[in-house]
Design an enzyme around this catalytic site. Structure first.
Site, mmCIF file in Angstrom:
data_model
loop_
_atom_site.group_PDB
_atom_site.id
_atom_site.type_symbol
_atom_site.label_atom_id
_atom_site.label_comp_id
_atom_site.label_asym_id
_atom_site.label_seq_id
_atom_site.Cartn_x
_atom_site.Cartn_y
_atom_site.Cartn_z
ATOM 1 C CG ASN A 1 40.371 28.351 53.582
ATOM 2 O OD1 ASN A 1 41.001 29.191 54.084
ATOM 3 N ND2 ASN A 1 41.016 27.642 52.675
ATOM 4 N NE ARG B 1 38.686 37.438 53.263
ATOM 5 C CZ ARG B 1 39.758 37.000 52.220
ATOM 6 N NH1 ARG B 1 40.401 35.712 52.376
ATOM 7 N NH2 ARG B 1 40.053 37.668 50.962
ATOM 8 N NE ARG C 1 46.067 31.028 53.044
ATOM 9 C CZ ARG C 1 46.892 30.150 52.300
ATOM 10 N NH1 ARG C 1 47.314 29.020 53.331
ATOM 11 N NH2 ARG C 1 47.596 30.560 51.566
ATOM 12 C CB CYS C 2 38.579 30.971 50.747
ATOM 13 S SG CYS C 2 37.329 30.794 49.350
ATOM 14 C CB SER C 3 37.889 36.150 48.439
ATOM 15 O OG SER C 3 37.731 35.523 47.293
#
Length: 113
Positions: free
Chosen positions: A7, A14, A9-11
């Protein structure tokens, strides 16, 4: 080959992707919220994780409560909920043909190398 449910958008997701990229690992990246895993795929990953389905879910997410899910539900019901609502899947999850890891903390992904 490692499959990576990601995802962007998820740190944490990433960070896990960056971890593998820094190691030069070739991945199959799947944006699981857009291309949700089937119930069979979830069951396979669940078995490889070797932990209750609840631990591969975002049980503190508002959607969990909105759907009437509880921590006491059995694995089959929770896996079905994840198949129907991929946003409930904890992120990131990476796996090979035989082993899976949730990338929380990111260092847990090293077991796949």
């Amino acid at each position: 080959m490692i499959t990576y449910w990601h995802n962007p958008r998820c740190s944490k997701s990433r960070a896990g992707l960056a971890f593998f990229e820094e190691k030069g690992v070739e991945l199959t990246v799947r944006l699981y919220q857009k291309d949700g895993p089937t119930l069979e795929e979830l069951k396979r990953v669940h078995k490889m994780l070797g932990r209750p389905a609840l631990q591969m879910m975002r049980s503190k997410d508002a959607l969990f409560k909105e759907l009437g899910l509880t921590n006491e539900m059995d694995d089959d019901r929770l896996l079905d909920a994840m198949a129907n609502h991929p946003a409930l899947i904890e992120r990131p999850i990476a796996f090979t043909d035989t082993v899976a890891r949730i990338g929380r903390p990111t260092e847990a992904l090293a077991d796949l190398l």
